[in-house]
Write an enzyme that holds these catalytic residues in place. Sequence first.
Site, PDB file in Angstrom:
ATOM      1  N   LYS A 243       0.854  -1.184   0.000  1.00  9.22           N
ATOM      2  CA  LYS A 243       0.000   0.000   0.000  1.00  9.22           C
ATOM      3  C   LYS A 243       0.887   1.231   0.000  1.00  9.22           C
ATOM      4  CE  LYS A 243      -3.199   2.776   2.750  1.00  9.22           C
ATOM      5  NZ  LYS A 243      -3.969   2.930   4.011  1.00  9.22           N
ATOM      6  N   GLU A 292      -7.940  11.752  12.703  1.00 11.63           N
ATOM      7  CA  GLU A 292      -7.086  10.595  12.964  1.00 11.63           C
ATOM      8  C   GLU A 292      -6.257  10.768  14.233  1.00 11.63           C
ATOM      9  OE1 GLU A 292      -4.027   7.612  10.616  1.00 11.63           O
ATOM     10  OE2 GLU A 292      -5.296   9.004   9.527  1.00 11.63           O
ATOM     11  N   GLU A 336      -7.670  -2.063   2.685  1.00  8.76           N
ATOM     12  CA  GLU A 336      -6.865  -0.887   3.047  1.00  8.76           C
ATOM     13  C   GLU A 336      -6.946  -0.629   4.546  1.00  8.76           C
ATOM     14  OE1 GLU A 336      -6.774   3.945   2.248  1.00  8.76           O
ATOM     15  OE2 GLU A 336      -7.931   2.655   0.896  1.00  8.76           O
ATOM     16  N   GLU A 471     -11.498  11.282  -4.427  1.00  7.66           N
ATOM     17  CA  GLU A 471     -11.470  11.178  -2.969  1.00  7.66           C
ATOM     18  C   GLU A 471     -10.562  12.248  -2.363  1.00  7.66           C
ATOM     19  OE1 GLU A 471      -9.572   8.136   0.266  1.00  7.66           O
ATOM     20  OE2 GLU A 471     -10.839   7.231  -1.281  1.00  7.66           O
ATOM     21  N   LYS A 475     -11.502  15.268   0.303  1.00  4.43           N
ATOM     22  CA  LYS A 475     -10.826  15.493   1.580  1.00  4.43           C
ATOM     23  C   LYS A 475     -10.343  16.931   1.727  1.00  4.43           C
ATOM     24  CE  LYS A 475      -9.309  10.699   2.184  1.00  4.43           C
ATOM     25  NZ  LYS A 475      -8.161   9.758   2.138  1.00  4.43           N
TER      26      LYS A 475
END
Length: 486
Positions: A243, A292, A336, A471, A475
């Site tokens: 990833k 986060e 993911e 995406e 964001k």
Amino acid sequence: MLPLERFASVKTDGSVGFEMPATMLTASTGLMALRERLAAWEASDRAQAASRNVLVTLTAPAPEFEPLAVFEQTAGLERLYWRSPGGAIEIAGVGLETLPERRGVSPSDRWLDLTKDARAAPANPGPISFAGAAFDPERTSDGAWEGWPRRAAFVPRLVAVQRGDERFLQLQILPGAAGAASWDLVRLLDRLDARLDADQACVGAGAPATAAILRTMEEPAPPRWRELARDTVGAIAAGEVGKLVLARCQQVEAARPFDLHAALRRLRSRYGDCTVFAIDRGAGCFIGATPELLVTQREGIVRTTAVAGSAPRAADPARDAALSAELLTDAKEQHEHALVVRALEDGLRPLCSELHADSAPSLLRLANVQHLYTEIKGALGVPATALDVALRLHPTPAVGGVPREGAQRLLRRAEPFDRGWFGGPLGWMDARGDGEFVVAIRSALVNGTRARLYAGCGIVAGSEPAREYEESRLKMQSMRWALGCP
């Protein structure tokens, strides 16, 4: 000015508290208390404190001071702002003193050494330091982040703290600065007293004012970014990485300076379930609202969250529910997310005697985007501060990639710009080493009329470059909205 000794009381731990009659809680009570405490410290304790080489904190209750208002009224000084999700703790710090680095001494050890003799009443915040770092401290900084250290730990000279229903003002004096500290601190208190009006306390965000945008530039350009995404999918198929999180930058120039204070109020209002932050230095202001959490630590218990896998929100409830259901069953997004969960568990396991994670991801719904979310908790089995844990976990696969070292090497080749502090660890600690650190995403570096907005997307097997680009655009909307960009 009334002597504070009339209202002093000795706490059970030997510290001194101040209980002001309700009739005295005016707009200058907290400042009056700090002036009195500073004068008393100057008269009796300064030389002794300097010889012990410890941090000195002088604290007073200040129910009339909102931390965001303190931040707003100290423009032009190095300052910071922090608000945890739900407002669990809110902090403004003014006058940032960088902790000098010592060879062979970690920032955590340096901080704990400075605060080893610190004592505070149980309700008081006690000493507070902040720390942050660039996403990749080993990468050479580009022009946009000139003047920003790759790593920094600093102590605000003045702190305004709100925790629950209690507010405090606190002076923090480093031993090496004792000679000039008192005069500088008196000037700082005078400035705050003159400029802060109780009626100017934080209010609702209101509708964002539209900024007059002169030009916008993408870095890299959209076709090039999608090409990089395709190359990354190829590298994953070849087994080079599992990833990789590709970031992109949007540079915006406005006709007038961006209103940082209005942007913070908007972020605080609309993204109250995120950590809202700002670090304002001479080289610009790094501002954001991140969903986060990297780590929160309290009394030996650590907590982190995996936030990876994304989908848009919809105004129509039925459509929004369908997007949520699709996210919860999407194999690519689940994969993911699982990579991030596994990496966080692997990072915490050597530190913890016990470790528990949610059995399945849930949804974290923000105003314009939703994410897969897993909470992980552990009991520390070895001595460690919140900063120690944060540095061990960074960079997580949510902002870097898998495996960590291979992803970092690939990002240094692929990304044409330095992320700076975007995606890096950022947070605070108290004298015990407890505190909280976040991953500094959904953010922008603002300098007058110019802003650099950042976003990243996790590329895994099966990723579609066009969808990933959309995406990343989604964001960026939170910071565009906060800054008033049409």
